[in-house]
Motif scaffolding. Structure first.
Motif, PDB file in Angstrom:
ATOM      1  N   UNK A  17       0.822  -1.214   0.000  1.00  0.00           N
ATOM      2  CA  UNK A  17       0.000   0.000   0.000  1.00  0.00           C
ATOM      3  C   UNK A  17       0.846   1.249   0.000  1.00  0.00           C
ATOM      4  N   UNK A  18       1.838   1.224   0.887  1.00  0.00           N
ATOM      5  CA  UNK A  18       2.649   2.429   1.063  1.00  0.00           C
ATOM      6  C   UNK A  18       3.413   2.743  -0.196  1.00  0.00           C
ATOM      7  N   UNK A  19       3.949   1.683  -0.830  1.00  0.00           N
ATOM      8  CA  UNK A  19       4.701   1.906  -2.057  1.00  0.00           C
ATOM      9  C   UNK A  19       3.790   2.344  -3.196  1.00  0.00           C
ATOM     10  N   UNK A  20       2.584   1.797  -3.202  1.00  0.00           N
ATOM     11  CA  UNK A  20       1.619   2.128  -4.249  1.00  0.00           C
ATOM     12  C   UNK A  20       1.308   3.626  -4.234  1.00  0.00           C
ATOM     13  N   UNK A  21       1.179   4.171  -3.050  1.00  0.00           N
ATOM     14  CA  UNK A  21       0.877   5.608  -2.940  1.00  0.00           C
ATOM     15  C   UNK A  21       1.970   6.417  -3.639  1.00  0.00           C
ATOM     16  N   UNK A  22       3.211   5.993  -3.484  1.00  0.00           N
ATOM     17  CA  UNK A  22       4.310   6.729  -4.120  1.00  0.00           C
ATOM     18  C   UNK A  22       4.334   6.482  -5.636  1.00  0.00           C
ATOM     19  N   UNK A  23       3.896   5.289  -6.052  1.00  0.00           N
ATOM     20  CA  UNK A  23       3.781   5.015  -7.492  1.00  0.00           C
ATOM     21  C   UNK A  23       2.799   5.993  -8.143  1.00  0.00           C
ATOM     22  N   UNK A  24       1.754   6.316  -7.408  1.00  0.00           N
ATOM     23  CA  UNK A  24       0.739   7.219  -7.960  1.00  0.00           C
ATOM     24  C   UNK A  24       1.327   8.594  -8.273  1.00  0.00           C
ATOM     25  N   UNK A  25       2.310   8.994  -7.501  1.00  0.00           N
ATOM     26  CA  UNK A  25       2.943  10.294  -7.746  1.00  0.00           C
ATOM     27  C   UNK A  25       3.659  10.292  -9.095  1.00  0.00           C
ATOM     28  N   UNK A  26       4.258   9.160  -9.452  1.00  0.00           N
ATOM     29  CA  UNK A  26       4.912   9.095 -10.768  1.00  0.00           C
ATOM     30  C   UNK A  26       3.886   9.335 -11.872  1.00  0.00           C
ATOM     31  N   UNK A  27       2.696   8.819 -11.645  1.00  0.00           N
ATOM     32  CA  UNK A  27       1.630   8.954 -12.642  1.00  0.00           C
ATOM     33  C   UNK A  27       1.200  10.421 -12.775  1.00  0.00           C
ATOM     34  N   UNK A  28       0.999  11.096 -11.659  1.00  0.00           N
ATOM     35  CA  UNK A  28       0.566  12.503 -11.751  1.00  0.00           C
ATOM     36  C   UNK A  28       1.716  13.396 -12.211  1.00  0.00           C
ATOM     37  N   UNK A 306       6.041  19.553  -8.132  1.00  0.00           N
ATOM     38  CA  UNK A 306       5.624  19.619  -6.733  1.00  0.00           C
ATOM     39  C   UNK A 306       4.327  18.824  -6.594  1.00  0.00           C
ATOM     40  N   UNK A 307       4.360  17.812  -5.733  1.00  0.00           N
ATOM     41  CA  UNK A 307       3.218  16.904  -5.623  1.00  0.00           C
ATOM     42  C   UNK A 307       2.796  16.718  -4.172  1.00  0.00           C
ATOM     43  N   UNK A 308       1.554  16.261  -4.031  1.00  0.00           N
ATOM     44  CA  UNK A 308       1.061  15.863  -2.704  1.00  0.00           C
ATOM     45  C   UNK A 308       0.578  14.422  -2.850  1.00  0.00           C
ATOM     46  N   UNK A 309       0.846  13.607  -1.835  1.00  0.00           N
ATOM     47  CA  UNK A 309       0.320  12.244  -1.845  1.00  0.00           C
ATOM     48  C   UNK A 309      -0.124  11.896  -0.434  1.00  0.00           C
ATOM     49  N   UNK A 310      -1.274  11.265  -0.346  1.00  0.00           N
ATOM     50  CA  UNK A 310      -1.773  10.918   0.983  1.00  0.00           C
ATOM     51  C   UNK A 310      -2.607   9.651   0.968  1.00  0.00           C
ATOM     52  N   UNK A 311      -2.680   9.020   2.147  1.00  0.00           N
ATOM     53  CA  UNK A 311      -3.475   7.801   2.297  1.00  0.00           C
ATOM     54  C   UNK A 311      -4.406   7.979   3.484  1.00  0.00           C
ATOM     55  N   UNK A 312      -5.642   7.481   3.332  1.00  0.00           N
ATOM     56  CA  UNK A 312      -6.598   7.631   4.440  1.00  0.00           C
ATOM     57  C   UNK A 312      -6.189   6.756   5.621  1.00  0.00           C
ATOM     58  N   UNK A 313      -5.564   5.624   5.347  1.00  0.00           N
ATOM     59  CA  UNK A 313      -5.247   4.679   6.412  1.00  0.00           C
ATOM     60  C   UNK A 313      -4.285   5.269   7.439  1.00  0.00           C
ATOM     61  N   UNK A 314      -3.199   5.835   6.954  1.00  0.00           N
ATOM     62  CA  UNK A 314      -2.193   6.373   7.881  1.00  0.00           C
ATOM     63  C   UNK A 314      -2.447   7.840   8.178  1.00  0.00           C
ATOM     64  N   UNK A 315      -3.154   8.520   7.279  1.00  0.00           N
ATOM     65  CA  UNK A 315      -3.372   9.955   7.448  1.00  0.00           C
ATOM     66  C   UNK A 315      -2.120  10.783   7.170  1.00  0.00           C
ATOM     67  N   UNK A 316      -1.080  10.141   6.655  1.00  0.00           N
ATOM     68  CA  UNK A 316       0.142  10.896   6.355  1.00  0.00           C
ATOM     69  C   UNK A 316      -0.037  11.693   5.059  1.00  0.00           C
TER      70      UNK A 316
END
Ligand code: VTB
Ligand code: MG
Ligand code: MG
Length: 335
Positions: A17-28, A306-316
């Motif tokens: 999950x955690x890595x996936x969130x960072x993968x999404x940043x590559x996409x945006x 400049x990007x923002x990435x966040x997950x509901x699970x950790x709230x980070x």
């Protein structure tokens, strides 16, 4: 000795999950880099097309089995990122909501707030919102539940919000899209004594601004795209805050279309969880400068994003500054 947080033991799936969130940043990032080439060039379709194309290519490298549920249109009208399209390399079954270029007109003019946006939810997690208008209201985190309501007047919502924030109404700022259809709301907000921030476009950033104290926005109000409403809901699920939305139908065709997409009660007032359920992730990269993100800055042989990435699970909530070297970056990500 410092206390460790043992409430949530780490499991292997969490790392995915955690890595996936960072993968999404590559996409945006890829979409924003592509769109940024078209900044201020007066061609919003070219800017949009470049973002869609780059985002679609970037998704081919992400380890998911994704289904687009908020996308660029129907299969017969959108060649890429159409609703129902399967994307990703293979992996966890997830639903994807995208707006490769949120703020096409603003990009074409070099105006503020344009960004590339992606959200991810477990299968069935997103409201299948047709591309029509949605009435929206949002406030930031840390307030009593139900402090504002879509069906209350702006005066009453502002009074309740001021009380909860222990300020005067005159201290509050309401953000709205600068549209004629908001005339009456704007009049009512001014009459109540609050201040206003009108934005030309980009109501995903507008809604999310309520959860970012440095923007100075206390409330978001007004109608904008329903898909943008779902994307904003995903972001608020991660960063905190409250939001309500209701689909606005302009004709029978829109009603029928919503019904096809599973909307049975057209008058329903959706809360955050109704629009974005379960463990969601959100990522966005700025195309032009905005309240939420800085835009792409290009220089010889590269660019800074400049990007923002966040997950509901950790709230980070992470802000990521990407320094891209086009000589060494995989060509699929370079525009
Ligand atoms: C908003 C805004 C978008 O559409 O959702 C808006 O956030 C609503 O439509 O950037 P109108 O422009 O018709 O008011 C956009 O401007 C474009 O998707
Ligand atoms: Mg779009
Ligand atoms: Mg949009």
């Amino acid at each position: 000795m410092a206390e460790t947080n043992s409430a949530i033991p780490l499991q292997p799936g969490m790392v995915v999950d955690r890595n996936l969130a960072l993968e999404l940043v590559r996409v945006t990032e890829a979409a924003a880099l592509a769109a940024s080439r078209w900044m201020g060039r007066g061609d919003k379709n070219a800017a949009d097309g470049a973002a869609v194309d780059a985002m679609r290519r970037a998704f081919d490298t992400v380890a998911i089995s994704g289904t687009v549920v908020i996308g660029e249109g129907e299969m017969d009208e959108a060649p890429m990122l159409y609703i129902g399209e399967r994307i990703g390399l293979g992996g966890p079954e997830v639903d994807i909501a995208v707006d490769p270029l949120e703020g096409t007109s603003t990009t074409a003019k070099g105006g503020p707030n344009a960004m590339a946006v992606v959200a991810l939810a477990p299968r069935g997690g997103f409201l299948h919102a047709p591309d029509i208008y949605m009435d929206k209201i949002a406030v930031g985190p840390g307030l009593p539940p139900g402090i504002v309501d879509l069906d209350e007047t702006p005066e009453r919502n502002l009074r309740e919000l001021a009380k909860a924030k222990k300020t005067d109404i005159s201290d509050l700022v309401v953000c709205l899209l600068d549209r004629d259809r908001h005339k009456e709301k704007i009049r009512a907000i001014r009459a109540a004594g609050a201040r206003i921030m009108l934005i030309p476009d980009g109501d995903v950033a507008g809604v999310v601004a309520v959860a970012q104290p440095e923007t100075g926005v206390d409330m978001y109000l007004g109608s904008g795209g329903a898909p943008e409403g779902v994307l904003a809901a995903a972001a608020l699920r991660c960063i905190g805050g409250q939001m309500q939305g209701r689909l606005l139908f302009e004709n029978e065709e829109q009603v029928a279309r919503a019904r096809e997409m599973g909307v049975t009660d057209g008058n329903r007032k959706y809360g955050l969880e109704d629009m974005a359920r379960g463990e969601v992730m959100f990522a966005a990269t700025g195309v032009t400068n905005g309240a939420m993100l800085r835009g792409v800055r290009r220089f010889a042989g590269g660019a800074v994003t400049h990007s923002i990435v966040m997950r509901s699970k950790s709230g980070t909530v992470r802000y990521i500054e990407g320094h891209h070297n086009f000589a060494t970056k995989p060509s699929a990500f370079v525009s």
